[in-house]
Design a protein around this motif. Structure first.
Motif, mmCIF file in Angstrom:
data_model
loop_
_atom_site.group_PDB
_atom_site.id
_atom_site.type_symbol
_atom_site.label_atom_id
_atom_site.label_comp_id
_atom_site.label_asym_id
_atom_site.label_seq_id
_atom_site.Cartn_x
_atom_site.Cartn_y
_atom_site.Cartn_z
ATOM 1 N N SER A 27 -94.328 35.868 -2.769
ATOM 2 C CA SER A 27 -93.579 36.564 -1.669
ATOM 3 C C SER A 27 -94.786 37.507 -0.884
ATOM 4 N N PRO A 28 -94.352 38.286 0.091
ATOM 5 C CA PRO A 28 -95.354 38.917 0.631
ATOM 6 C C PRO A 28 -95.838 40.267 -0.338
ATOM 7 N N LEU A 29 -95.084 40.483 -1.261
ATOM 8 C CA LEU A 29 -95.558 41.603 -2.201
ATOM 9 C C LEU A 29 -96.142 41.047 -3.208
ATOM 10 N N ALA A 30 -96.335 39.643 -3.754
ATOM 11 C CA ALA A 30 -96.772 39.123 -4.671
ATOM 12 C C ALA A 30 -97.608 37.750 -4.376
ATOM 13 N N ALA A 31 -98.880 38.039 -4.597
ATOM 14 C CA ALA A 31 -99.725 36.832 -4.133
ATOM 15 C C ALA A 31 -99.928 35.755 -5.124
ATOM 16 N N ILE A 32 -99.245 35.685 -6.507
ATOM 17 C CA ILE A 32 -99.597 34.926 -7.247
ATOM 18 C C ILE A 32 -99.039 33.499 -6.697
ATOM 19 N N ARG A 33 -99.647 32.492 -7.075
ATOM 20 C CA ARG A 33 -99.067 31.038 -6.510
ATOM 21 C C ARG A 33 -98.159 30.249 -7.688
ATOM 22 N N VAL A 34 -97.145 29.752 -7.167
ATOM 23 C CA VAL A 34 -96.107 29.147 -8.093
ATOM 24 C C VAL A 34 -95.625 27.956 -7.675
ATOM 25 N N SER A 35 -94.897 26.945 -8.437
ATOM 26 C CA SER A 35 -94.406 25.703 -7.942
ATOM 27 C C SER A 35 -93.157 26.158 -7.174
ATOM 28 N N PRO A 36 -92.912 25.425 -6.149
ATOM 29 C CA PRO A 36 -91.628 25.575 -5.305
ATOM 30 C C PRO A 36 -90.317 25.609 -5.964
ATOM 31 N N ILE A 37 -90.215 25.154 -7.289
ATOM 32 C CA ILE A 37 -88.738 24.967 -8.118
ATOM 33 C C ILE A 37 -89.164 25.745 -9.260
ATOM 34 N N VAL A 38 -88.084 26.539 -9.652
ATOM 35 C CA VAL A 38 -88.014 27.401 -11.017
ATOM 36 C C VAL A 38 -87.480 26.593 -11.993
ATOM 37 N N LEU A 39 -88.087 26.408 -13.213
ATOM 38 C CA LEU A 39 -87.513 25.796 -14.321
ATOM 39 C C LEU A 39 -86.599 26.728 -15.162
ATOM 40 N N GLY A 40 -85.113 26.700 -15.098
ATOM 41 C CA GLY A 40 -84.441 27.746 -15.755
ATOM 42 C C GLY A 40 -84.184 27.046 -17.269
ATOM 43 N N ALA A 41 -84.192 28.173 -18.010
ATOM 44 C CA ALA A 41 -84.188 27.851 -19.553
ATOM 45 C C ALA A 41 -82.755 28.171 -20.136
ATOM 46 N N MET A 42 -81.903 28.610 -19.492
ATOM 47 C CA MET A 42 -80.502 28.789 -20.319
ATOM 48 C C MET A 42 -80.002 27.628 -20.971
ATOM 49 N N SER A 43 -80.460 26.308 -20.535
ATOM 50 C CA SER A 43 -80.004 25.204 -21.236
ATOM 51 C C SER A 43 -80.785 25.050 -22.392
ATOM 52 N N ILE A 44 -81.875 25.441 -22.566
ATOM 53 C CA ILE A 44 -82.719 25.283 -23.641
ATOM 54 C C ILE A 44 -82.255 26.503 -24.889
ATOM 55 N N GLY A 45 -81.668 25.613 -26.048
ATOM 56 C CA GLY A 45 -81.354 26.533 -27.016
ATOM 57 C C GLY A 45 -80.073 26.063 -27.746
ATOM 58 N N ASP A 46 -79.752 26.590 -28.950
ATOM 59 C CA ASP A 46 -78.696 26.218 -29.688
ATOM 60 C C ASP A 46 -77.659 27.176 -30.111
ATOM 61 N N LYS A 47 -77.527 28.137 -29.494
ATOM 62 C CA LYS A 47 -76.780 29.098 -29.863
ATOM 63 C C LYS A 47 -75.353 29.352 -29.205
ATOM 64 N N TRP A 48 -75.130 28.817 -28.032
ATOM 65 C CA TRP A 48 -74.151 28.938 -27.207
ATOM 66 C C TRP A 48 -73.145 27.962 -27.122
ATOM 67 N N GLN A 49 -73.239 26.975 -27.765
ATOM 68 C CA GLN A 49 -72.238 25.836 -27.652
ATOM 69 C C GLN A 49 -70.833 25.959 -27.624
ATOM 70 N N GLN A 50 -70.629 27.412 -28.560
ATOM 71 C CA GLN A 50 -69.014 27.735 -28.493
ATOM 72 C C GLN A 50 -68.656 28.312 -27.004
ATOM 73 N N PHE A 51 -69.511 28.615 -26.210
ATOM 74 C CA PHE A 51 -69.153 29.166 -24.947
ATOM 75 C C PHE A 51 -69.180 28.243 -23.838
#
Length: 364
Positions: free
Chosen positions: A22-46
């Protein structure tokens, strides 16, 4: 003899074309963010899927070993912290923490079904902040400007973001940061997709004004942007879909109507991948958009990347936006969003508007 400054070759995928955050953050990143909500084994009941340590390790190994994959990951206290733990162990084994950009946050309930006294397991107070940072991947994004600035000064955090907050609060916080010499928010995470465009009412104008990047979540509407054929296949296989937000995994009438429009546009681009069209919509609506996309299968990640090969036309934007009526509401319906001069200005003289920054497309 090789040149010291010989350009690198093309990346394995378009995730390897890095962008300034962003204009306020010069760090360079990939165009897509990998979300981690599906990684894990504690929320199956939800109503969430399950990805235990073995399967998540296989997923991570097959995806993240691509040199350019997800230089930015969105990791939170999801799955009662197991998503953080799994990814943390994966990075530790490969000693590649400094190659990745990790986004984490606090304020949400960190451990559902955890300690008996949980009054300070949620909220914006400093205890929650410091406990979350101590137990996270050593990065944090917070909502308390003085507290988060101290983390930046300590080198524990590089850039700050905020999630799901009112535009007036973000504006007030960044103004305080500017006046007091504190670190401002440089990225905003919020709910946005082709069917729910309320994000465009106040948040996007705020982000453009303040120079914030945008990280929309639920871009694929919890997996409900699927064709009739795909839904029939899910019914036959018994796979169904995510039921965390609704007990009915099937599409409603509005979602069916939208998928028809997305199918039409996808055909115009020579693909059957309607989700790529939905992703391209948010990425090409305004600059500095990095959608958060999860999923438990490598095929889903690969499929989502097709959005980086698509450039939507103005007519296709109109088609998408005509499916579901959207009222920007007051005061934008009077003064506009700043993209053009309002009727009051036009009644006085012929003004020339300076062109705004354009989003990146597949042709860029």
């Amino acid at each position: 003899m090789s040149s010291l400054y010989e350009p690198v070759g093309p990346p394995a995928s378009k995730l390897g074309y890095y962008r300034v955050l962003s204009p306020l953050a010069a760090i360079r990143v990939s165009p897509i963010v990998l979300g981690a909500m599906s990684i894990g084994d504690k929320w199956q009941q939800f109503g969430f899927g399950v990805m235990d340590k073995d399967s998540s390790s296989g997923y991570s190994t097959r995806t993240m070993t691509w040199a350019e994959i997800s230089s930015i990951l969105q990791v939170t206290s999801d799955q009662n912290g197991s998503s953080e733990a799994f990814i943390g162990e994966w990075m530790e084994k490969r000693n590649n923490r400094n190659e990745l950009v990790i986004a984490t946050k606090y304020s949400s309930n960190r451990e559902r079904g955890g300690p008996q006294i949980r009054a300070n397991e949620i909220g914006n107070n400093l205890k929650v902040l410091h406990v979350s940072v101590a137990e996270s991947l050593k990065t944090s994004v917070t909502e308390i400007m003085n507290g988060l600035h101290s983390l930046v000064m300590q080198g524990k955090v590089l850039y700050l973001g905020i999630s799901d907050a009112p535009a007036w609060f973000v504006s007030q916080a960044n103004m305080y940061a500017q006046m007091a010499g504190k670190t401002p928010f440089s990225i905003y995470q919020g709910h946005w997709n082709v069917l729910d465009r309320s994000f465009e009412r106040e948040v996007i104008p705020m982000a453009k004004s303040l120079g914030l990047a945008l990280a929309p979540w639920d871009v694929l509407r919890a997996g409900k942007l699927r064709t009739d054929a795909e839904e029939e296949e899910r019914e036959k296989s018994g796979e169904k879909g995510r039921m965390s937000s609704s007990p009915d995994w099937k599409r409603n009438d509005a979602e069916k109507k939208m998928t028809e429009a997305l199918e039409k546009i996808a055909a115009e681009h020579g693909t059957k991948n309607i989700r790529a069209i939905a992703i391209a919509y948010v990425m090409q609506k305004v600059p500095y958009v990095f959608p958060i996309l999860g999923g438990r299968k490598v095929e889903q990640l690969t499929s989502n990347m097709e959005a980086l090969d698509i450039t939507l036309t103005p007519e296709q934007f109109t088609t998408i936006e005509s499916v579901t009526p959207f009222d920007v509401g007051f005061p934008l319906n009077i003064i506009g969003d700043g993209s053009a001069y309002n009727v009051g200005m036009k009644a006085v003289a012929n003004f020339v508007k300076m062109p705004a920054a354009r989003p990146m497309t597949a042709s860029v």
